[in-house]
Design a protein around this motif. Structure first.
Motif: not given
Length: 361
Positions: A63, A65-66, A69-70, A98
């Protein structure tokens, strides 16, 4: 001016037996990888692009996309994105949502990459026929663009249907920068006609030059003039203080990556590939056997290894020959350690990134 990016597959470099997965080692890996991406901002990289893979230790980034974001919350100027979300593994409405969220969380620094996917073992385990991937891919991208652009959208397709629905939120920017991963002629042409950037990996420099010329021709046929910024080339890179040290560290690390790549990606039967993947019969064939040596890959430009000065010269020569304006440094691969990776990134930032930025393409 060309840009320098980090490309991250994020392999698990320990025992591949799932029974021997070690959460403590995995946590340590996530921690120092995040440290390296944060450090890249100070080293002069323009951005970091994460990949998506499933089911094998070839990648523990199912994933990406996580990760976007982080990292966005820990950096200020670094562009952050994905290369690429594999559309067949997702509901495109969810991907569109997302992306919109990430546009805000990155403060407009998001780079959105999409791909139809090519790794046969992943599709087999997911139960998705590879013959469907191109249609799914093109329909998914059209749906996402429709959803981003319109307060209320309708989509009637083969795989997805929506009537008079809205995204909350829509992206902060009216048009998100879309990248696609492309090697097959059909995908390259499609990307050019739709004004998408594209990037490729594991193709010789001479072939990459021809690929970009085909992209430029297709863009011209659709009524637009492409620029160097439309294309990126991805290479495995390792830099050390001497040529011998760089070679001694990089070759076994690449061999470890190569072994994982063959298991995770190469078609089981290259004489009978799914319809729509015929291009990859020739592309994957050298990787399926024992015919490709480390030296041959260096000679073809697929691996850039050596001192800061020699790697700088290799990369500048490639970008000038291809005419592309984005260099993706796949610099953390195989079993390279934290210290080796950070040192290589630091040397790239000091010696290579300024030369890349100074190119006039």
């Amino acid at each position: 001016m060309a840009k320098s990016w980090i490309f991250e597959i994020f392999s698990y470099p320990y025992d591949p037996d799932p029974e021997k997965f070690d959460p403590a080692l995995c946590k340590e890996l996530y921690d120092w990888k995040l440290e390296s991406w944060i450090a890249s901002e100070g080293y002069g990289f323009d951005g970091v692009l994460f990949s998506e893979h499933h089911f094998t230790p070839y990648s523990i980034s199912p994933s990406p996309n996580l990760l976007v974001a982080a990292l966005a919350q820990r950096t200020e100027t670094l562009r952050v994105g994905v290369m690429a979300n594999i559309t067949a593994f997702h509901n495109p409405r969810r991907l569109a949502e997302e992306a919109a969220m990430l546009d805000y969380l990155t403060d407009g620094r998001l780079e959105w990459g999409l791909g139809r996917g090519v790794d046969e073992p992943e599709f087999m385990r997911e139960g998705i026929p590879m013959e469907e991937t191109r249609d799914r891919f093109e329909e998914s991208v059209a749906l996402m663009q429709n959803a981003w652009s319109n307060p209320v959208f309708t989509h009637k397709g083969t795989y997805y249907n929506y009537d008079n629905v809205s995204l909350w939120p829509r992206p902060m920017r009216p048009e998100l920068p879309i990248w696609v991963t492309a090697l097959s002629p059909n995908t390259v042409t499609w990307a050019a006609r739709n004004n998408f950037k594209f990037t490729s990996v594991f193709a010789p420099t001479t072939e990459m030059s021809d690929i970009f010329k085909n992209y430029q021709a297709a863009a011209a046929e659709s009524g637009r003039e492409s620029t160097a910024d439309d294309m990126g080339v991805c290479r495995n890179v390792f830099i050390a203080d001497s040529e011998q040290e760089a070679r001694d560290i990089a070759e076994p690390a690449f061999n470890a990556l190569f072994a994982a790549f063959k298991e995770a990606a190469v078609f089981n039967d290259l004489d009978h590939v799914p319809t729509g993947y015929e291009h990859y019969q020739s592309f994957f064939r050298p990787f399926a056997g024992e015919g490709v040596t480390f030296d041959a890959l260096v000679e073809m430009g697929i691996i850039c290894v050596g001192t800061p000065e020699s790697v700088r010269d290799q990369i500048v020569a490639q970008l000038e020959q291809i005419g592309c304006g984005n260099f993706l440094n796949w610099g953390s691969f195989g079993d390279l350690t934290r210290e080796q990776t950070l040192r290589s990134y630091q040397l790239f930032g000091e010696y290579v990134a300024p030369a890349v930025r100074g190119l006039k393409l």
